[in-house]
Design a protein around this motif. Structure first.
Motif, mmCIF file in Angstrom:
data_model
loop_
_atom_site.group_PDB
_atom_site.id
_atom_site.type_symbol
_atom_site.label_atom_id
_atom_site.label_comp_id
_atom_site.label_asym_id
_atom_site.label_seq_id
_atom_site.Cartn_x
_atom_site.Cartn_y
_atom_site.Cartn_z
ATOM 1 N N PHE A 24 0.841 -1.205 0.000
ATOM 2 C CA PHE A 24 0.000 0.000 0.000
ATOM 3 C C PHE A 24 0.874 1.252 0.000
ATOM 4 C CE2 PHE A 24 -3.624 -2.240 2.583
ATOM 5 C CZ PHE A 24 -4.004 -2.937 1.462
ATOM 6 N N ALA A 25 1.873 1.264 0.901
ATOM 7 C CA ALA A 25 2.758 2.424 1.009
ATOM 8 C C ALA A 25 3.557 2.619 -0.279
ATOM 9 C CB ALA A 25 3.692 2.257 2.201
ATOM 10 N N ALA A 26 4.004 1.520 -0.877
ATOM 11 C CA ALA A 26 4.787 1.616 -2.108
ATOM 12 C C ALA A 26 3.962 2.184 -3.255
ATOM 13 C CB ALA A 26 5.329 0.235 -2.475
ATOM 14 N N ILE A 27 2.714 1.770 -3.348
ATOM 15 C CA ILE A 27 1.836 2.275 -4.408
ATOM 16 C C ILE A 27 1.578 3.763 -4.211
ATOM 17 C CG2 ILE A 27 -0.505 2.132 -5.346
ATOM 18 C CD1 ILE A 27 -0.334 -0.937 -4.665
ATOM 19 N N ARG A 28 1.344 4.167 -2.987
ATOM 20 C CA ARG A 28 1.140 5.594 -2.715
ATOM 21 C C ARG A 28 2.381 6.407 -3.083
ATOM 22 N NH1 ARG A 28 -1.835 9.377 -3.330
ATOM 23 N NH2 ARG A 28 -3.569 8.479 -2.140
ATOM 24 N N ALA A 29 3.574 5.911 -2.718
ATOM 25 C CA ALA A 29 4.803 6.636 -3.040
ATOM 26 C C ALA A 29 5.044 6.699 -4.546
ATOM 27 C CB ALA A 29 5.987 5.967 -2.346
ATOM 28 N N ARG A 50 -8.740 5.011 7.818
ATOM 29 C CA ARG A 50 -7.804 5.801 8.625
ATOM 30 C C ARG A 50 -6.369 5.713 8.104
ATOM 31 N NH1 ARG A 50 -9.337 3.307 14.548
ATOM 32 N NH2 ARG A 50 -11.565 2.970 14.172
ATOM 33 N N ALA A 51 -6.117 4.798 7.188
ATOM 34 C CA ALA A 51 -4.757 4.592 6.689
ATOM 35 C C ALA A 51 -4.352 5.757 5.793
ATOM 36 C CB ALA A 51 -4.674 3.279 5.922
ATOM 37 N N PRO A 52 -3.062 6.064 5.726
ATOM 38 C CA PRO A 52 -2.599 7.225 4.952
ATOM 39 C C PRO A 52 -2.424 6.952 3.466
ATOM 40 C CG PRO A 52 -0.738 6.210 6.062
ATOM 41 C CD PRO A 52 -1.961 5.452 6.500
ATOM 42 N N TYR A 53 -2.863 5.803 2.994
ATOM 43 C CA TYR A 53 -2.551 5.387 1.635
ATOM 44 C C TYR A 53 -3.647 5.685 0.625
ATOM 45 C CZ TYR A 53 0.205 2.490 4.811
ATOM 46 O OH TYR A 53 0.999 2.047 5.847
ATOM 47 N N PHE A 54 -4.894 5.885 1.094
ATOM 48 C CA PHE A 54 -6.036 5.914 0.191
ATOM 49 C C PHE A 54 -6.829 7.209 0.338
ATOM 50 C CE2 PHE A 54 -5.432 1.500 1.764
ATOM 51 C CZ PHE A 54 -4.808 1.003 0.625
ATOM 52 N N ASP A 55 -7.367 7.641 -0.806
ATOM 53 C CA ASP A 55 -8.268 8.799 -0.801
ATOM 54 C C ASP A 55 -9.718 8.376 -0.634
ATOM 55 O OD1 ASP A 55 -6.300 11.014 -1.575
ATOM 56 O OD2 ASP A 55 -5.966 9.532 -3.153
ATOM 57 N N LEU A 138 4.803 -6.222 -7.726
ATOM 58 C CA LEU A 138 4.964 -4.784 -7.926
ATOM 59 C C LEU A 138 6.193 -4.474 -8.776
ATOM 60 C CD1 LEU A 138 3.892 -3.242 -4.500
ATOM 61 C CD2 LEU A 138 2.545 -3.629 -6.563
ATOM 62 N N ARG A 139 7.235 -5.289 -8.640
ATOM 63 C CA ARG A 139 8.418 -5.094 -9.487
ATOM 64 C C ARG A 139 8.032 -5.219 -10.967
ATOM 65 N NH1 ARG A 139 11.121 -9.276 -8.069
ATOM 66 N NH2 ARG A 139 11.747 -8.341 -6.085
ATOM 67 N N ALA A 140 7.172 -6.184 -11.265
ATOM 68 C CA ALA A 140 6.723 -6.362 -12.645
ATOM 69 C C ALA A 140 5.901 -5.178 -13.136
ATOM 70 C CB ALA A 140 5.910 -7.651 -12.769
ATOM 71 N N ALA A 141 5.368 -4.391 -12.197
ATOM 72 C CA ALA A 141 4.586 -3.209 -12.555
ATOM 73 C C ALA A 141 5.406 -1.924 -12.458
ATOM 74 C CB ALA A 141 3.363 -3.110 -11.643
ATOM 75 N N GLY A 142 6.719 -2.058 -12.212
ATOM 76 C CA GLY A 142 7.589 -0.891 -12.203
ATOM 77 C C GLY A 142 7.827 -0.270 -10.846
ATOM 78 N N ILE A 143 7.374 -0.915 -9.760
ATOM 79 C CA ILE A 143 7.596 -0.399 -8.407
ATOM 80 C C ILE A 143 8.692 -1.236 -7.760
ATOM 81 C CG2 ILE A 143 6.569 0.024 -6.147
ATOM 82 C CD1 ILE A 143 3.895 0.388 -7.481
ATOM 83 N N LEU A 144 9.838 -0.612 -7.539
ATOM 84 C CA LEU A 144 11.002 -1.367 -7.080
ATOM 85 C C LEU A 144 11.228 -1.294 -5.581
ATOM 86 C CD1 LEU A 144 13.512 -0.429 -9.933
ATOM 87 C CD2 LEU A 144 11.818 -2.278 -9.855
ATOM 88 N N ASP A 145 10.700 -0.277 -4.929
ATOM 89 C CA ASP A 145 10.943 -0.069 -3.499
ATOM 90 C C ASP A 145 9.668 -0.362 -2.728
ATOM 91 O OD1 ASP A 145 11.913 0.615 -1.034
ATOM 92 O OD2 ASP A 145 11.971 2.784 -1.415
ATOM 93 N N VAL A 146 9.638 -1.483 -2.044
ATOM 94 C CA VAL A 146 8.461 -1.891 -1.262
ATOM 95 C C VAL A 146 8.890 -2.055 0.188
ATOM 96 C CG1 VAL A 146 6.612 -3.579 -0.978
ATOM 97 C CG2 VAL A 146 7.513 -3.084 -3.277
#
Length: 306
Positions: A24-29, A50-55, A138-146
């Motif tokens: 969740f945090a990685a997707i938000r970043a 209440r989580a900081p990841y979603f609108d 997520l790496r396959a989707a281009g997100i390397l830092d999780v």
């Protein structure tokens, strides 16, 4: 990426959602300017708002196989969201069907749905721990830092619990249809007595479905105190931060407790594999016995009081 609307799918269960907080945090970043919507199920919606990841957080209506009107309504809702990319962290048959609902022009899709744009094609994915598997997806989707799972945002007022100065959490419950994943109540009672002898109050965590188990432990361990039905997701995490230690079965609340930072022992039988689903935290020990009734109180106590 740009600011296109993003949809994240994570329907359950509790332990899996805790393990998904890193993704969740990685997707938000990765999408700092995007409007990110989570689709989840009713038990977790209010907590995750209440989580900081979603609108926004939507509740999945989970239409049945023959509920044609329900499927059509869900399709309209998904298409109206205008999503440019979907991260399916559930990667189930149901969530993959949601990709099909969005045809003929589906958004970019990270998951395992046939024909999706960013598939997790690792042939070993089902043999990986959830955290490792989701990093690969997520790496396959281009997100390397999780980052690892994190519940620092999860807090609540604990005044109503009047917690003792020193206490341990015991989580003797679990899925009612998986009794082989439960350490026996007499063993928990014996451990609770040893905790009390050391001046540590055993606090029992459970829901109404576990009332009989908690009552049996409390009756055979006079120093124990039951919090049956008094806790929710946020309060379990907050209580865990103040506990000296926790012991519990392979069940969702133990993921909360471990990831909140409490030193924990999680008990596994051969009914589940800790290599795939163990809780993730700073200080967690897994004890495994083929049959949990064969796991001795002495062995658990030795790990607990090390």
């Amino acid at each position: 990426m740009g600011s296109a609307a993003i949809l994240v799918l994570k329907l359950g269960a509790l332990g899996d959602i805790v393990l998904a907080t890193g993704p969740f945090a990685a997707i938000r970043a990765h999408h700092p300017g995007a409007r990110i919507t989570l689709l989840t199920t009713k038990p977790y919606a209010e907590w995750l708002r209440r989580a900081p990841y979603f609108d926004d957080v939507w509740i999945d209506p989970r239409p049945g196989a023959l509920d044609i009107l329900g499927w059509l309504a869900l399709r309209r809702q998904l298409l109206a969201g205008g999503f440019g990319r979907v991260y399916d962290l559930q990667t189930s048959g149901r969530s993959s069907r949601y990709f099909q609902l969005m045809r003929p022009n589906p958004p970019e899709w990270s998951g395992i749905a046939p024909g999706c744009s960013h598939p997790d094609a690792d042939p070993n994915r089902n043999h990986l721990h959830t955290v490792v598997r989701q990093k690969g997806q997520l790496r396959a989707a281009g997100i390397l830092d999780v980052p690892p799972p994190n519940l620092d945002w999860c807090a609540t007022d604990l005044a109503r619990f009047d917690l003792p100065p020193r206490f341990a959490l015991l989580v003797p419950g679990g899925s009612a249809h998986r009794p082989e994943k439960r350490w026996p109540a007499p063993s928990y009672a014996a451990l609770a007595r040893r905790l009390s002898e050391r001046g540590i109050t055993p606090l029992l965590i459970g829901t109404g479905a576990e009332a009989r188990v908690l009552a049996e432990i409390e009756a055979n361990a006079p120093g124990a105190r039951s919090l049956l039905g008094q806790t929710d997701v946020a309060s379990i995490a907050a209580i865990a931060r103040r506990a000296e230690v926790a012991v519990g079965n392979d069940t969702g609340p133990m993921h909360l407790i471990v990831t909140a930072g409490c030193r924990s022992l999680t008990l596994f039988s051969n009914a589940s594999d800790p290599a795939l689903t163990a809780p993730v935290g700073r200080d967690v020990t897994v004890l495994r016995e083929a049959r949990l009734e064969d796991l001795s109180v002495d062995r658990v106590a030795e790990s607990l009081f090390r």
